[in-house]
Write a protein that holds these residues in place. Structure first.
Motif, PDB file in Angstrom:
ATOM      1  N   MET A   1       0.836  -1.196   0.000  1.00  0.00           N
ATOM      2  CA  MET A   1       0.000   0.000   0.000  1.00  0.00           C
ATOM      3  C   MET A   1       0.871   1.246   0.000  1.00  0.00           C
ATOM      4  O   MET A   1       1.790   1.364   0.803  1.00  0.00           O
ATOM      5  N   ARG A   3       1.977   4.928   0.741  1.00  0.00           N
ATOM      6  CA  ARG A   3       1.731   5.967   1.736  1.00  0.00           C
ATOM      7  C   ARG A   3       1.981   7.329   1.099  1.00  0.00           C
ATOM      8  O   ARG A   3       2.903   7.500   0.310  1.00  0.00           O
ATOM      9  N   ASP A  93      -1.734  10.962   3.983  1.00  0.00           N
ATOM     10  CA  ASP A  93      -1.848  10.151   5.200  1.00  0.00           C
ATOM     11  C   ASP A  93      -1.313  10.897   6.421  1.00  0.00           C
ATOM     12  O   ASP A  93      -1.800  10.694   7.536  1.00  0.00           O
ATOM     13  N   THR A 382      -8.444   4.598   8.204  1.00  0.00           N
ATOM     14  CA  THR A 382      -8.212   3.617   7.129  1.00  0.00           C
ATOM     15  C   THR A 382      -8.652   4.137   5.775  1.00  0.00           C
ATOM     16  O   THR A 382      -8.741   3.377   4.818  1.00  0.00           O
ATOM     17  N   THR A 384      -8.448   5.623   2.187  1.00  0.00           N
ATOM     18  CA  THR A 384      -7.441   5.686   1.129  1.00  0.00           C
ATOM     19  C   THR A 384      -7.378   7.112   0.593  1.00  0.00           C
ATOM     20  O   THR A 384      -8.393   7.662   0.151  1.00  0.00           O
ATOM     21  N   ARG A 385      -6.201   7.698   0.647  1.00  0.00           N
ATOM     22  CA  ARG A 385      -6.055   9.097   0.246  1.00  0.00           C
ATOM     23  C   ARG A 385      -5.378   9.213  -1.110  1.00  0.00           C
ATOM     24  O   ARG A 385      -4.581   8.375  -1.497  1.00  0.00           O
TER      25      ARG A 385
END
Length: 439
Positions: A1, A3, A93, A382, A384-385
């Motif tokens: 994932m 960041r 994030d 949690t 998602t950005r």
């Protein structure tokens, strides 16, 4: 994932944090480093003395990080104005403030608003070409300057005021400051400090430079020096610094006669007010003694006649709307770098203006460890950005004129081409010129 990390501030703390993020997450992180100016490196560019080029060389390390694929410089964007902190939090994030401490701590004395009184951030910014201070225009036509403070910044200011034109060879002092210093008529630069030799914050290397100035010589009153055997309790660096002060006190008067400028250390002297009509004409100080490490006034006062005052007493960070700020300490309110969920501070923005450039490296790595902990624990949520892609869409919508690191390299090339003989660069001192040089 992947960041997504936003770092606000492109000085040492910012780039050490970006480097730490790369080491923590490798290719699984995208870092955007924001700066209000179109040029990076913060105080490396506008705070480090122009005749200390070896120190400025640390920027080459940051360039390696800045040119990597997953780190991007986003210059000419002011967070809190062009983009809100809340908007950044929605896109990244974590948001890390690495804005340093670019503002002067006020003296808090009567008369500090008189003409020709400056803080060191402004004065250093003037001779280093910071766009905010390029038009400062200090009057150097008088005979006497007072520099308030007993740290390395005070030494930098005193040294710059005392140098000849030839001694600036190889430096990147900007032309407007060099021309003003060439015309200077100063003959005395007095460094005023509240405490004594054993409490100075000046490092040996910087103090030692005063012994090698072409037209200036340092003076210390032997009566201000403690007994030599008292130096034994000092840590080695401070003991060496005090040794320099002892050397200054021992310079014979015959050697001083050939020097046009005297750098006088006035210790155990606490400024109480600045005197003048319109423009500063004197600094009233109170004689002190040191008790348990603190300066205590004795009630004895005297006036130092003066034509220029530069206060080098500390710095403050810039408050940003929506971010808790500790007004008393002049830094962001934080607990070991954590401000609020998703908001962090590093470097001077976290701890105040203390430590060296290198101190920011462990600070940057430490804040990345805390971000990793918070991500792993779910403390940052949690969601998602979008990160960089989301910011680019916002920037396009608002028609923000972003300057990238490759744009900066074009600006840097233009500065190098404009340099006087022997100098590494001639800095652009206004934002419009920087943008034009980008092409």
């Amino acid at each position: 994932m992947t960041r997504h990390l936003a770092i606000v501030g492109s000085g040492p703390a910012g780039y050490y944090t970006a480097e730490a993020a790369q080491k923590k997450w490798g290719d699984d992180v995208r870092v955007d480093v924001f700066d209000t100016l179109p040029v990076p490196f913060g105080l490396i560019r506008t705070g480090v003395a122009p005749d200390h080029q070896s120190i400025k060389g640390v920027s080459r390390r940051y360039e390696t990080t800045a040119l990597s694929d997953n780190v991007r410089f986003v210059g000419n964007v002011t967070i809190g104005q062009d983009v809100t902190v809340e908007e950044l939090q929605g896109l990244y994030d974590a948001v890390v403030f690495a804005t340093g401490a670019p503002h002067d701590k006020p003296l808090g004395l009567p008369g500090e608003d008189l003409a020709n009184v400056f803080g060191s951030a402004a004065f250093v910014g003037w001779y280093n070409g910071h766009p905010q201070f390029a038009q400062l225009d200090p009057d150097l036509s008088g005979k006497s300057a007072v520099v308030i403070g007993m740290g390395n910044v005070a030494l930098d200011v005193a040294r710059i005021l005392s140098k000849t034109e030839d001694e600036f060879a190889g430096s990147d002092i900007v032309n407007h400051a060099l021309e003003a210093l060439k015309a200077s008529r100063l003959t005395t630069v007095t460094i005023v400090g509240r405490r004594g030799p054993h409490q100075i914050m000046m490092t040996p290397k910087e103090l030692g430079e005063l012994m090698h100035l072409l037209r200036a010589t340092p003076r210390v009153d032997p009566a201000d020096l403690p007994a030599p055997e008292d130096d034994a309790i000092l840590e080695p660096g401070l003991r060496k610094s005090v040794g320099h002060l002892r050397s200054f006190a021992a310079i014979p008067e015959s050697e001083r006669a050939d020097k046009a400028v005297e750098i006088d250390f006035d210790m155990f002297a606490s400024p109480v007010r600045l005197i003048g009509t319109g423009k500063v004409e004197g600094v009233e100080v109170e004689r002190t003694r040191v008790e348990a490490g603190r300066a205590v006034g004795t009630g004895e006062t005297y006036v130092i006649p003066v034509d220029l005052v530069v206060a080098c007493i500390g710095y403050r960070s810039s408050p940003i709307p929506g971010v808790p700020f500790d007004e008393r300490a002049g830094k962001f309110a934080n607990d070991e770098g954590r401000i609020l969920p998703g908001l962090y501070a590093v470097g001077w923005a976290r701890r105040g203006p203390t430590g060296t450039i290198g101190t920011n490296r462990p600070d940057g790595f430490g804040v990345i460890d805390r971000i990793a902990e918070d991500l792993a624990s779910g403390a940052l949520g949690t969601v998602t950005r979008q990160g960089r892609a989301g910011f680019d869409a916002l920037a396009e919508e608002r028609q923000l004129d972003i300057v990238t690191f490759r744009d900066w390299k074009k600006i840097e090339e233009a500065e190098a081409q404009a340099a006087r003989e022997g100098a590494p660069r001639e800095k652009f001192v206004d934002i419009a010129s920087m943008i034009r040089a980008r092409g």
